[in-house]
Design an enzyme around this catalytic site. Structure first.
Site, PDB file in Angstrom:
ATOM      1  N   GLN A  66       0.524  -1.333  -0.115  1.00 20.18           N
ATOM      2  CA  GLN A  66      -0.127   0.067   0.109  1.00 20.18           C
ATOM      3  C   GLN A  66       0.754   1.344  -0.162  1.00 20.18           C
ATOM      4  O   GLN A  66       0.900   2.541  -0.846  1.00 20.18           O
ATOM      5  CB  GLN A  66      -0.787  -0.415   1.256  1.00 20.18           C
ATOM      6  CG  GLN A  66      -1.834   0.851   1.475  1.00 20.18           C
ATOM      7  CD  GLN A  66      -2.727   1.285   0.143  1.00 20.18           C
ATOM      8  OE1 GLN A  66      -3.120  -0.614  -0.302  1.00 20.18           O
ATOM      9  NE2 GLN A  66      -3.446   1.842  -0.093  1.00 20.18           N
ATOM     10  N   GLU A 126     -16.134   6.315  -4.552  1.00 20.83           N
ATOM     11  CA  GLU A 126     -15.733   4.779  -5.058  1.00 20.83           C
ATOM     12  C   GLU A 126     -16.043   3.405  -5.399  1.00 20.83           C
ATOM     13  O   GLU A 126     -17.229   3.134  -4.154  1.00 20.83           O
ATOM     14  CB  GLU A 126     -14.306   4.610  -4.681  1.00 20.83           C
ATOM     15  CG  GLU A 126     -13.228   4.959  -4.753  1.00 20.83           C
ATOM     16  CD  GLU A 126     -11.975   4.563  -4.128  1.00 20.83           C
ATOM     17  OE1 GLU A 126     -12.039   3.792  -3.743  1.00 20.83           O
ATOM     18  OE2 GLU A 126     -10.467   5.420  -3.940  1.00 20.83           O
TER      19      GLU A 126
END
Length: 452
Positions: free
Chosen positions: A341, A422
């Protein structure tokens, strides 16, 4: 009641720089934060009541009542630009403006008594006061003290207007008006090497001093020589300390700014480091406010896609049903480690800039993908915002809850989640919890769990 402001970094040495107040772009600053946390306490005891991220470690920080609502909040400075946040919470700047030159020493205070803190720049012993949080020229110019003096700002006589005090060693020379001239009050407190904060410690309108030694604070309630009226410990000796009225009750208390080392994660409510996800109502919460450290690894990392087995089985059912409706649906991404990440986020920042990247990419430690409970879907061709234009996105919004998923970042809820809409990011919460969201829900997990 007018609220106290503070001088950035509590006490700063003067820097003499040539130049005039200049104009700058009014674009809002990209300030989601990273590397630092603020811990503010509304009382003279206990743990922090407010903890949040704002700005970057290299930023110069001020606290003041920028909107006249009674509570002090942060402003960060980058060069000659100032980025105001009107709440003590993680998020983007509410306003941005330019004033002075990048090398100016800057002070914050309410120079005209209207209840709103604004800025002044200092060049030598000359101060250029601005009565609005806008680009432009100074409204007042005064000279006070000597170029080498340390300068403090406060409402020393309780009339609602901030004025200047210069410090020389352990002596303080207080001026009660915005004008050149000699001091109205002179007194001594503490030692020459002490760090000093300004605040209204007892809520009686006039401000006084506190000296800091390590993580101990010695509060004096009058502008006079003498011993401390109150002594307490707060934070760590390495913290950068501030004072302010965090809850608008007219009394100033303490706050600290703390650097968070790479790989660590600190929960915004408790200030504790989390090696496990923060859990509310049986549901793990990972977000910009509730992070997990690099030491956390999902127990399902070895499972297909690194997902919780129940979540993976539920998605397979959902994908089969969407395919039956003529709408192919597949997993594009699921479990990611902290390191993965971190790489993704840093690449996004380099490619798109921090403001855009922080809306669509989570910093390391703030990503649900590290838990094995989140997945990103696509049709095999269209990903990200392109997926949002497909009928699959509408189908997912309509039916995800039937399989135990929620659309984690709904449209129009960036102020709560910290992320833009999203449509492709699904979070497994299980059938029981998902039933509370329903079709086309815009309910956020934070709202459902009463975290806002």
């Amino acid at each position: 009641m007018r609220v106290r402001s503070v001088v950035a970094a509590t006490v700063a040495a003067a820097v003499a720089v040539v130049g005039l107040p200049t104009t700058a772009s009014a674009a809002i600053g990209p300030l989601p934060g990273g590397g630092v946390r603020y811990y503010l306490n509304d009382a003279f005891s206990g743990i922090a009541n407010h903890a949040f991220v704002y700005g970057d470690p290299h930023d110069v920080v001020f606290f003041g009542d920028w909107d006249g609502q009674g509570g002090d909040t942060p402003m960060v400075r980058r060069g000659q630009r100032f980025h105001i946040r009107n709440s003590n919470s993680t998020g983007y700047a509410d306003a941005s403006f330019g004033y002075g030159d990048a090398g100016d020493t800057v002070l914050a205070g309410d120079w005209d008594g209207d209840g709103v803190d604004t800025l002044a720049v200092r060049r030598g012993n000359v101060f250029y006061l601005k009565n609005a949080l806008t680009t432009g020229y100074a409204d007042d110019v005064i000279a006070y003290g000597n170029p080498g003096d340390v300068v403090l700002v406060g409402d020393w006589d309780g009339d609602g207007v901030d004025t200047l005090t210069v410090r020389r060693g352990n002596q303080y020379f207080v001026k009660n008006s915005i004008s050149s001239g000699v001091a109205d009050t002179v007194f001594s407190y503490g030692d020459a090497g002490d760090k000093v904060l300004v605040g209204d410690w007892d809520g009686t309108d006039g401000v006084s001093l506190a000296i800091r030694r390590g993580n101990q604070y010695f509060f004096r309630n009058t502008l006079s020589s003498g011993i401390a009226d109150r002594v307490l410990s707060y934070g760590e000796a390495s913290d950068l300390a501030f004072s302010g009225d965090w809850d608008g009750d007219g009394t100033d208390t303490l706050g600290v700014r703390r650097w968070v080392e790479e790989g660590r994660a600190v929960d915004r409510r408790t200030g504790s480091e989390l090696d496990q996800p923060f859990i509310v109502g049986g549901l793990p919460v990972v977000s910009k406010d509730h992070r997990i450290s690099s030491r956390y690894a999902s127990p399902w990392a070895g499972q297909p896609w690194g997902l919780n087995p129940d979540a993976y089985a539920a998605f397979r059912r959902m994908a089969a049903d969407s395919r039956a409706a003529g709408l192919p649906l597949a997993i594009r991404s699921a479990y990611r480690t902290y390191a993965e990440q971190k790489t993704i986020y840093e690449r996004a920042v380099a490619a798109y800039g921090i403001q855009y990247a922080s809306l669509y990419y989570a910093p390391a430690g703030a990503s649900e993908h590290q838990t094995g409970l989140a997945l990103d879907v696509w049709d095999g061709v269209n990903r990200g915002t392109a997926f949002s234009r497909l009928p699959q996105a509408r189908w997912v919004a309509q039916h995800a809850h039937e399989y135990g998923f929620i659309v984690r970042y709904p449209d129009g809820k960036t102020h709560i989640t910290g992320y833009a809409w999203e449509s492709w990011h699904l979070r497994w919460v299980g059938p029981e919890a998902a039933a509370n969201f329903g079709p086309n829900s815009r309910l956020t997990l934070e709202e459902y769990l009463a975290l806002v």
